[in-house]
Design a protein around this motif. Structure first.
Motif, mmCIF file in Angstrom:
data_model
loop_
_atom_site.group_PDB
_atom_site.id
_atom_site.type_symbol
_atom_site.label_atom_id
_atom_site.label_comp_id
_atom_site.label_asym_id
_atom_site.label_seq_id
_atom_site.Cartn_x
_atom_site.Cartn_y
_atom_site.Cartn_z
ATOM 1 N N PRO A 319 18.289 46.399 15.103
ATOM 2 C CA PRO A 319 17.562 45.299 14.473
ATOM 3 C C PRO A 319 16.967 44.349 15.510
ATOM 4 O O PRO A 319 17.515 44.153 16.596
ATOM 5 N N VAL A 320 15.849 43.755 15.132
ATOM 6 C CA VAL A 320 15.136 42.838 16.015
ATOM 7 C C VAL A 320 14.790 41.585 15.218
ATOM 8 O O VAL A 320 14.340 41.669 14.073
ATOM 9 N N THR A 321 15.030 40.432 15.832
ATOM 10 C CA THR A 321 14.638 39.154 15.247
ATOM 11 C C THR A 321 13.466 38.617 16.049
ATOM 12 O O THR A 321 13.502 38.578 17.283
ATOM 13 N N LEU A 322 12.414 38.192 15.342
ATOM 14 C CA LEU A 322 11.204 37.760 16.007
ATOM 15 C C LEU A 322 10.732 36.427 15.450
ATOM 16 O O LEU A 322 10.960 36.111 14.274
ATOM 17 N N THR A 323 10.089 35.661 16.297
ATOM 18 C CA THR A 323 9.422 34.433 15.885
ATOM 19 C C THR A 323 8.018 34.437 16.467
ATOM 20 O O THR A 323 7.761 35.037 17.517
ATOM 21 N N SER A 324 7.138 33.745 15.779
ATOM 22 C CA SER A 324 5.739 33.720 16.180
ATOM 23 C C SER A 324 5.347 32.312 16.609
ATOM 24 O O SER A 324 5.805 31.320 16.026
ATOM 25 N N ASP A 325 4.498 32.245 17.620
ATOM 26 C CA ASP A 325 3.977 30.938 18.026
ATOM 27 C C ASP A 325 3.123 30.330 16.924
ATOM 28 O O ASP A 325 2.918 29.113 16.894
ATOM 29 N N LEU A 326 2.623 31.150 16.023
ATOM 30 C CA LEU A 326 1.777 30.644 14.945
ATOM 31 C C LEU A 326 2.567 29.772 13.978
ATOM 32 O O LEU A 326 2.086 28.732 13.541
ATOM 33 N N TYR A 327 3.785 30.192 13.636
ATOM 34 C CA TYR A 327 4.599 29.460 12.663
ATOM 35 C C TYR A 327 5.760 28.704 13.306
ATOM 36 O O TYR A 327 6.402 27.895 12.638
ATOM 37 N N GLY A 328 6.063 28.990 14.543
ATOM 38 C CA GLY A 328 7.173 28.317 15.185
ATOM 39 C C GLY A 328 8.500 28.987 14.884
ATOM 40 O O GLY A 328 8.590 30.011 14.197
#
Length: 398
Positions: A319-328
């Protein structure tokens, strides 16, 4: 005057009692210095203990939790975009979409002039009708050829009868001639009668040869008719108007013409967003020319570029958890590792690095790791190709 002197003396005595002795002052300074050293020692011990506790806590956290995760901020959103290209050439009549427009699967994108395609379809349908009619004619020809074979059989029978008759005439004239030749020396037969018998014999022999030639010709004609019948039967044997090769070929051309006609209307292959539109109304396009791109926003993925030393325990399916600079950091995406690139980014660069040099410095390489995203999360918080992402892989999962 006598009273003033005792008063002054008394004041001096009081002042001398209030001023401390030098030894007492030194003792006080030493006590203050010791107190400060003791305070400093306790403070340093406290700081050292705090650092030790913090280090032990961090070490325990890293051993229990932190060592099971690898992360990188060198990750970007990607997608398998569809390049929209025409399968048939022609002039563009209508462009139904523009850049950034969302489309659904099956929506009309571009319409090409279909006049030539319609004419080609009509010609193919005419060829199909001609092929079907020709097969019917071929099938009917078999009956005619069979009748001709029967007629040739009758001709052979008649030629044989003629041969028999000619043979009989020949034998008769031969016997007559031989009898007269025997009587001629005795004068019993005139010269004219002998000449007539000789002529009759020659005519009978010619008629016999002619009858035999007629029989041979009738036989040859029957053989030719039988060959034509066999050839025609080979064309129609085991087939009908729907399975004849010529009909199938003509029907295939009709289907191809219909397909070319349908391809004059270009539709979206899946849901997505139009980008890089490069076609205008009135433009003449050729097969294979790129008209636009369709980006499937619900089928995005992330290519996370991890350092080679981080991939020791990374496996497919983790599993991978990701965050985007677009939404923070407030919006998290969840995905899974689906594969690894066949080589590092530098190895597939336009100008690969050449390390076989004298002044070589080792550079840590990065390997792209493909991460599939959850379509439901993409639908709730859409992303775009090329956006930056932070990715963290749980390497403890199997």
């Amino acid at each position: 005057m006598a009273d003033a002197e005792p008063a002054i003396h008394s004041a001096r005595s009081d002042s001398d009692r209030k001023t401390p002795a030098p030894a007492a002052a030194a003792a006080t300074v030493d006590a203050d210095e010791g107190s400060r050293k003791s305070l400093r020692k306790r403070l340093m011990l406290g700081i050292g203990g705090l650092v030790l506790v913090t280090s032990l806590g961090y070490g325990g956290y890293y051993a229990a939790v932190g060592s099971h995760y690898v992360s990188t901020d060198n990750a970007y959103v990607g997608a398998d975009s569809a390049s929209i290209t025409p399968m048939t050439g022609g002039q563009v009549l209508r462009v139904a979409v523009s850049d950034t427009q969302a489309v659904k699967k099956g929506d009309v994108l571009v319409q090409i002039d279909d006049s030539d395609a319609r004419i080609a379809l009509a010609q193919a349908e005419a060829d199909l009708a001609r092929a079907t009619r020709q097969f019917g004619q071929t099938a009917a020809t078999s009956d005619a050829l069979a009748a001709q074979v029967q007629a040739r059989e009758a001709d052979i029978a008649r030629a044989r009868a003629q041969v028999i008759a000619a043979q009989a005439d020949f034998e008769k004239s031969r016997i007559d001639l031989a009898r007269r030749q025997k009587l001629a020396p005795n004068g019993a037969v005139s010269g004219e009668e002998l000449t007539s018998a000789t002529n009759a014999f020659q005519a009978a022999r010619a008629n016999l040869e002619l009858a035999k030639a007629g029989l041979a010709q009738a036989t040859s004609t029957r053989v030719a008719a039988s060959g034509q019948l066999a050839a025609n039967e080979a064309l129609v044997r085991g087939t009908n108007a729907n399975t004849a090769p010529e009909v199938l070929a003509a029907r295939a051309k009709v289907e191809q013409a219909k397909l070319d006609l349908a391809r004059t209307v270009i539709r979206a292959p899946f849901d997505g967003v139009v980008t890089r539109r490069a076609v205008q109304v009135g433009q003449r396009v050729a097969p294979g020319a790129q008209l636009m791109l369709i980006v499937p926003l619900n089928q995005l993925y992330v290519d996370a570029n991890f350092k080679e030393g981080q991939l020791t325990r990374v496996k497919v399916g983790q599993p991978v958890t990701l965050t985007s600079d677009l939404y923070g950091s407030g919006v998290e995406y969840h995905g899974r590792v689906v594969g690894f690139s066949g080589g590092t980014g530098s190895s597939f660069a336009l100008i690969p690095a050449q390390n076989a040099t004298g002044n070589w410095i080792k550079v840590v390489q990065r390997l792209p790791v493909r991460v599939a995203l959850d379509p439901k999360e993409l639908q709730a918080h859409p992303l775009r190709v090329g956006l930056s992402m932070d990715a963290e892989i749980d390497t403890s999962a199997k």
